[in-house]
Design a protein around this motif. Structure first.
Motif, PDB file in Angstrom:
ATOM      1  N   UNK A 160      -2.469  -7.377  -3.445  1.00 38.62           N
ATOM      2  CA  UNK A 160      -1.774  -6.347  -2.673  1.00 38.62           C
ATOM      3  C   UNK A 160      -0.770  -5.580  -3.523  1.00 38.62           C
ATOM      4  N   UNK A 161      -0.086  -6.273  -4.417  1.00 39.64           N
ATOM      5  CA  UNK A 161       0.908  -5.595  -5.257  1.00 39.64           C
ATOM      6  C   UNK A 161       0.248  -4.523  -6.118  1.00 39.64           C
ATOM      7  N   UNK A 162      -0.933  -4.824  -6.631  1.00 37.96           N
ATOM      8  CA  UNK A 162      -1.650  -3.838  -7.444  1.00 37.96           C
ATOM      9  C   UNK A 162      -2.105  -2.664  -6.581  1.00 37.96           C
ATOM     10  N   UNK A 163      -2.564  -2.926  -5.374  1.00 39.42           N
ATOM     11  CA  UNK A 163      -2.990  -1.856  -4.471  1.00 39.42           C
ATOM     12  C   UNK A 163      -1.804  -0.926  -4.173  1.00 39.42           C
ATOM     13  N   UNK A 164      -0.647  -1.498  -3.860  1.00 35.66           N
ATOM     14  CA  UNK A 164       0.541  -0.696  -3.564  1.00 35.66           C
ATOM     15  C   UNK A 164       0.975   0.079  -4.807  1.00 35.66           C
ATOM     16  N   UNK A 165       0.936  -0.586  -5.971  1.00 32.35           N
ATOM     17  CA  UNK A 165       1.303   0.073  -7.228  1.00 32.35           C
ATOM     18  C   UNK A 165       0.429   1.308  -7.456  1.00 32.35           C
ATOM     19  N   UNK A 166      -0.854   1.172  -7.224  1.00 34.20           N
ATOM     20  CA  UNK A 166      -1.774   2.298  -7.396  1.00 34.20           C
ATOM     21  C   UNK A 166      -1.563   3.354  -6.313  1.00 34.20           C
ATOM     22  N   UNK A 167      -1.313   2.917  -5.104  1.00 33.04           N
ATOM     23  CA  UNK A 167      -1.049   3.843  -4.000  1.00 33.04           C
ATOM     24  C   UNK A 167       0.166   4.711  -4.308  1.00 33.04           C
ATOM     25  N   UNK A 168       1.167   4.119  -4.938  1.00 31.35           N
ATOM     26  CA  UNK A 168       2.388   4.864  -5.243  1.00 31.35           C
ATOM     27  C   UNK A 168       2.207   5.872  -6.374  1.00 31.35           C
ATOM     28  N   UNK A 169       1.070   5.848  -7.042  1.00 34.73           N
ATOM     29  CA  UNK A 169       0.769   6.886  -8.029  1.00 34.73           C
ATOM     30  C   UNK A 169       0.440   8.216  -7.355  1.00 34.73           C
ATOM     31  N   UNK A 170       0.066   8.163  -6.099  1.00 37.70           N
ATOM     32  CA  UNK A 170      -0.198   9.380  -5.330  1.00 37.70           C
ATOM     33  C   UNK A 170       1.113  10.166  -5.190  1.00 37.70           C
ATOM     34  N   UNK A 171       1.158  11.404  -5.685  1.00 39.18           N
ATOM     35  CA  UNK A 171       2.417  12.169  -5.667  1.00 39.18           C
ATOM     36  C   UNK A 171       3.038  12.351  -4.278  1.00 39.18           C
ATOM     37  N   UNK A 172       2.222  12.368  -3.243  1.00 41.60           N
ATOM     38  CA  UNK A 172       2.790  12.532  -1.898  1.00 41.60           C
ATOM     39  C   UNK A 172       3.519  11.289  -1.429  1.00 41.60           C
ATOM     40  N   UNK A 173       3.303  10.175  -2.106  1.00 44.84           N
ATOM     41  CA  UNK A 173       3.948   8.920  -1.730  1.00 44.84           C
ATOM     42  C   UNK A 173       5.048   8.582  -2.727  1.00 44.84           C
ATOM     43  N   UNK A 174       4.700   8.408  -3.999  1.00 49.33           N
ATOM     44  CA  UNK A 174       5.680   8.158  -5.036  1.00 49.33           C
ATOM     45  C   UNK A 174       6.146   6.715  -5.122  1.00 49.33           C
ATOM     46  N   UNK A 175       6.753   6.384  -6.269  1.00 55.04           N
ATOM     47  CA  UNK A 175       7.145   5.006  -6.541  1.00 55.04           C
ATOM     48  C   UNK A 175       8.439   4.593  -5.849  1.00 55.04           C
ATOM     49  N   UNK A 176       9.209   5.534  -5.365  1.00 49.53           N
ATOM     50  CA  UNK A 176      10.490   5.146  -4.761  1.00 49.53           C
ATOM     51  C   UNK A 176      10.355   4.717  -3.301  1.00 49.53           C
ATOM     52  N   UNK A 229      -4.644  -7.912   2.407  1.00 51.71           N
ATOM     53  CA  UNK A 229      -5.051  -8.290   1.052  1.00 51.71           C
ATOM     54  C   UNK A 229      -5.077  -9.807   0.887  1.00 51.71           C
ATOM     55  N   UNK A 230      -4.082 -10.491   1.426  1.00 55.46           N
ATOM     56  CA  UNK A 230      -4.012 -11.950   1.302  1.00 55.46           C
ATOM     57  C   UNK A 230      -5.225 -12.627   1.920  1.00 55.46           C
ATOM     58  N   UNK A 231      -5.677 -12.095   3.029  1.00 50.50           N
ATOM     59  CA  UNK A 231      -6.843 -12.679   3.698  1.00 50.50           C
ATOM     60  C   UNK A 231      -8.147 -12.267   3.037  1.00 50.50           C
ATOM     61  N   UNK A 232      -8.089 -11.269   2.151  1.00 50.27           N
ATOM     62  CA  UNK A 232      -9.304 -10.742   1.520  1.00 50.27           C
ATOM     63  C   UNK A 232      -9.409 -11.096   0.049  1.00 50.27           C
ATOM     64  N   UNK A 233      -8.413 -11.813  -0.480  1.00 46.22           N
ATOM     65  CA  UNK A 233      -8.433 -12.162  -1.897  1.00 46.22           C
ATOM     66  C   UNK A 233      -8.158 -10.976  -2.808  1.00 46.22           C
ATOM     67  N   UNK A 234      -7.432 -10.004  -2.315  1.00 47.41           N
ATOM     68  CA  UNK A 234      -7.125  -8.782  -3.076  1.00 47.41           C
ATOM     69  C   UNK A 234      -5.652  -8.814  -3.473  1.00 47.41           C
TER      70      UNK A 234
END
Length: 175
Positions: free
Chosen positions: A98-114, A91-96
């Motif tokens: 990363x914290x937002x991507x991970x935050x959204x990824x953790x909304x996936x129930x198989x992954x979760x916020x913990x 993400x750092x090299x792409x101007x994205x």
């Protein structure tokens, strides 16, 4: 102990601690994964009675299974940290963001916020690093190829260098 008291019925038990920084006492009072490794099934009743107040259900296994479980849990957490850091590097090299991507990824129930995937520093210290190294040593002793866990160690070491360089670059941009 057996030599000092030959008539005693001592046994070995192993309860993997899975404490979390800042919540250690709470996790001990309400054990989320109550597992006890024992060598002798006659010990089960003693431990069931002793730990009923902390955990209504206790899972029993061998001492060796309990130790491998403890190490495996920390390796899994180390993999999660490493994954988050690799997403951060991309993400750092792409101007994205990363914290937002991970935050959204953790909304996936198989992954979760913990799951500890937050981008940042490499893992270190007496728990994750120690147990990843322990799994690596065991695999080497048993001649087992573990490319993913080897890669976690390599990637984690790259994160140390990347993070320092990233901070330096941000500091230059701000000045």
């Amino acid at each position: 102990a057996k030599k000092l008291n030959p008539e005693s019925n001592f046994g070995i038990a192993y309860m993997p601690e899975n404490l979390k920084l800042g919540t250690a006492m709470e996790r001990f009072r309400r054990i989320p994964l109550p597992i006890i490794g024992i060598r002798n099934t006659s010990q089960k009743l003693f431990y069931e009675n002793a730990f009923t107040i902390l955990a209504p259900t206790i899972h029993f296994c061998t001492v060796e299974e309990a130790e491998l479980l403890k190490t495996s849990l920390n390796c899994f957490l180390a993999i999660s940290v490493t994954f988050g850091n690799e997403i951060f590097r991309i993400a750092s090299e792409s101007g994205i963001n990363a914290c937002r991507v991970i935050e959204l990824l953790q909304l996936e129930p198989r992954i979760g916020i913990s799951l500890p995937m937050r981008p940042g520093l490499a893992f270190s210290g007496g728990t994750l690093a120690r147990d990843v190294q322990g799994i690596r040593r065991l695999a080497k002793q048993k001649n087992v190829d573990i490319p993913m866990i080897q890669g976690v160690w390599t990637s984690n070491n790259k994160q140390k260098v990347f993070f320092v360089n990233h901070v330096k670059q941000r500091a230059r941009q701000m000045s």
